[in-house]
Write a protein that holds these residues in place. Structure first.
Motif, PDB file in Angstrom:
ATOM      1  N   PRO A 171       0.910  -1.133  -0.012  1.00  0.00           N
ATOM      2  CA  PRO A 171       0.066  -0.020   0.072  1.00  0.00           C
ATOM      3  C   PRO A 171       0.894   1.220  -0.139  1.00  0.00           C
ATOM      4  N   ARG A 172       1.986   1.236   0.751  1.00  0.00           N
ATOM      5  CA  ARG A 172       2.779   2.295   0.626  1.00  0.00           C
ATOM      6  C   ARG A 172       3.483   2.723  -0.633  1.00  0.00           C
ATOM      7  N   LEU A 173       3.840   1.671  -1.284  1.00  0.00           N
ATOM      8  CA  LEU A 173       4.518   1.701  -2.675  1.00  0.00           C
ATOM      9  C   LEU A 173       3.264   2.495  -3.723  1.00  0.00           C
ATOM     10  N   LEU A 174       2.283   1.892  -3.645  1.00  0.00           N
ATOM     11  CA  LEU A 174       1.285   2.318  -4.342  1.00  0.00           C
ATOM     12  C   LEU A 174       0.715   3.727  -3.947  1.00  0.00           C
ATOM     13  N   ILE A 192      -3.823  -0.477 -13.448  1.00  0.00           N
ATOM     14  CA  ILE A 192      -3.916  -2.105 -14.035  1.00  0.00           C
ATOM     15  C   ILE A 192      -3.704  -3.102 -12.920  1.00  0.00           C
ATOM     16  N   ALA A 193      -2.811  -2.679 -11.854  1.00  0.00           N
ATOM     17  CA  ALA A 193      -2.636  -3.500 -10.819  1.00  0.00           C
ATOM     18  C   ALA A 193      -3.657  -3.631  -9.913  1.00  0.00           C
ATOM     19  N   SER A 194      -4.353  -2.553  -9.677  1.00  0.00           N
ATOM     20  CA  SER A 194      -5.784  -2.441  -8.673  1.00  0.00           C
ATOM     21  C   SER A 194      -6.618  -3.039  -9.430  1.00  0.00           C
ATOM     22  N   ALA A 195      -6.716  -2.932 -10.983  1.00  0.00           N
ATOM     23  CA  ALA A 195      -7.894  -3.647 -11.528  1.00  0.00           C
ATOM     24  C   ALA A 195      -7.654  -5.017 -11.406  1.00  0.00           C
ATOM     25  N   ILE A 196      -6.401  -5.787 -11.422  1.00  0.00           N
ATOM     26  CA  ILE A 196      -6.356  -7.084 -11.347  1.00  0.00           C
ATOM     27  C   ILE A 196      -6.692  -7.525  -9.935  1.00  0.00           C
ATOM     28  N   GLU A 197      -6.575  -6.843  -8.814  1.00  0.00           N
ATOM     29  CA  GLU A 197      -6.917  -7.287  -7.602  1.00  0.00           C
ATOM     30  C   GLU A 197      -8.548  -7.355  -7.697  1.00  0.00           C
ATOM     31  N   ASP A 198      -9.249  -6.466  -8.244  1.00  0.00           N
ATOM     32  CA  ASP A 198     -10.655  -6.328  -8.339  1.00  0.00           C
ATOM     33  C   ASP A 198     -11.276  -7.573  -9.281  1.00  0.00           C
ATOM     34  N   MET A 215      -2.359  -7.253  -3.502  1.00  0.00           N
ATOM     35  CA  MET A 215      -0.988  -7.179  -4.080  1.00  0.00           C
ATOM     36  C   MET A 215      -0.050  -7.531  -3.081  1.00  0.00           C
ATOM     37  N   ASN A 216       1.324  -8.024  -3.427  1.00  0.00           N
ATOM     38  CA  ASN A 216       2.285  -8.227  -2.443  1.00  0.00           C
ATOM     39  C   ASN A 216       3.495  -7.271  -3.038  1.00  0.00           C
ATOM     40  N   ILE A 217       4.536  -7.204  -2.413  1.00  0.00           N
ATOM     41  CA  ILE A 217       5.755  -6.489  -2.650  1.00  0.00           C
ATOM     42  C   ILE A 217       6.438  -6.661  -4.113  1.00  0.00           C
ATOM     43  N   ASP A 218       6.061  -7.894  -4.666  1.00  0.00           N
ATOM     44  CA  ASP A 218       6.320  -8.112  -5.963  1.00  0.00           C
ATOM     45  C   ASP A 218       5.591  -7.489  -6.989  1.00  0.00           C
ATOM     46  N   GLY A 219       4.233  -7.440  -6.759  1.00  0.00           N
ATOM     47  CA  GLY A 219       3.338  -6.661  -7.529  1.00  0.00           C
ATOM     48  C   GLY A 219       3.538  -5.279  -7.370  1.00  0.00           C
ATOM     49  N   ALA A 220       3.751  -4.706  -6.111  1.00  0.00           N
ATOM     50  CA  ALA A 220       3.814  -3.245  -5.856  1.00  0.00           C
ATOM     51  C   ALA A 220       5.071  -2.749  -6.577  1.00  0.00           C
ATOM     52  N   THR A 221       6.433  -3.477  -6.387  1.00  0.00           N
ATOM     53  CA  THR A 221       7.525  -3.067  -7.022  1.00  0.00           C
ATOM     54  C   THR A 221       7.393  -3.089  -8.519  1.00  0.00           C
ATOM     55  N   ALA A 222       6.824  -4.166  -8.981  1.00  0.00           N
ATOM     56  CA  ALA A 222       6.574  -4.314 -10.382  1.00  0.00           C
ATOM     57  C   ALA A 222       5.855  -2.951 -10.943  1.00  0.00           C
ATOM     58  N   VAL A 223       4.932  -2.637 -10.270  1.00  0.00           N
ATOM     59  CA  VAL A 223       4.177  -1.286 -10.698  1.00  0.00           C
ATOM     60  C   VAL A 223       5.158  -0.274 -10.881  1.00  0.00           C
TER      61      VAL A 223
END
Length: 286
Positions: A169-172, A191-197, A209-217
């Protein structure tokens, strides 16, 4: 007969390696055209990483976002294979470089590769959007392709330890701030938030989302190639690996295995049996 002149040989040697990264000769070290003496004390380490991997200097805001991603992924404790291996290697009596190399070498597709895989997924979805698909349809297509090609696991989402990974959440939030100021597009965060939905709609429960998904953003927003996302994770995690290897070295201990010695593994092989005569060497007969 070899008609090569000394100049020909000199040119052949100098052309053996070709690089745009560094220009060096006695008394001169330039990185992508920038003298090292001008960089030292004037730019941050994340800025240097950007320069070395991209060939240009980032803006201060781009470097700040890169730094946030690097800081976030430094360590996750000895329950992470890379950290555990660094500590275990240190108890085997090897030096810090060997312990670090042992740990970095396990940062593969399963442990360490999810960031690269998530960037690839985000790019695939972005490509669908570029072809005219809505965000929702593009995400659905991207997830369908991901599952068809790689199975049900979605890289960058869900965590075996954290119900909600506190780093994501902090990275986003930082990505949203950067997007609001125009430093990044913000598309990959959406896109990442829409994947969660979409995962919530498909599975009936939210898979954060985890650390990998957030850093990937962040890496996608900053224009890093998917492969570099894994390399950047390796750089980041190397800091934690170094810290744990050094701490274990100071604590001492010999041959500290992956599980406490009072515990033993499950053996599922044959019961005790005799060696058949046909397999014996026959030494007793001499």
């Amino acid at each position: 007969m070899n008609d090569k002149t000394a100049k020909d040989i000199e040119n052949e040697v100098s052309d053996w390696w070709q690089t745009d990264i560094i220009d060096m000769e006695p008394g001169k070290i330039h990185y992508a055209g920038y003298p090292i003496e001008d960089l030292i004390g004037n730019i941050s380490f994340p800025t240097m990483i950007w320069l070395m991997t991209r060939g240009e200097l980032p803006t201060a805001d781009q470097a700040k976002l890169l730094e946030a991603a690097l800081v976030a992924a430094v360590d996750h404790g000895p329950q992470a294979p890379s950290i555990a291996i660094a500590r275990m290697a240190a108890t085997c009596g090897v030096g810090l470089n060997n312990a670090m190399a042992s740990a970095v070498n396990v940062l593969g597709d399963v442990h360490g590769g999810a960031g690269e895989q998530a960037v690839t997924l985000y790019h695939d979805i972005s490509k669908h959007m570029g072809a005219g698909a809505t965000l929702r349809d593009a995400v659905a297509s991207g997830l369908d392709h991901q599952v068809a090609e790689h199975g049900k696991h979605i890289p960058g989402f869900g965590h075996r330890f954290h119900p909600v990974d506190p780093r994501a959440p902090r990275l986003l939030e930082l990505v949203r701030q950067a997007s609001s100021h125009g430093y990044v597009s913000g598309q990959f965060g959406q896109i990442a938030s829409a994947i969660e939905d979409e995962l919530l709609a498909r599975k009936g429960k939210r898979i954060p989302m985890n650390i990998d998904g957030a850093t990937a953003v962040i890496y996608a927003e900053l224009g890093f190639a998917p492969e570099l996302a894994r390399g950047l994770f390796c750089l980041s995690r190397s800091v934690g690996i170094l810290a744990h290897a050094w701490e274990q070295t100071q604590q001492g201990g010999r041959n500290k295995g992956p599980i406490p010695r009072r515990l033993i593994w499950n053996y599922n092989g044959p019961e005790r049996r005799d060696v058949p005569d046909t397999a014996k060497s026959g030494f007793d007969n001499h």
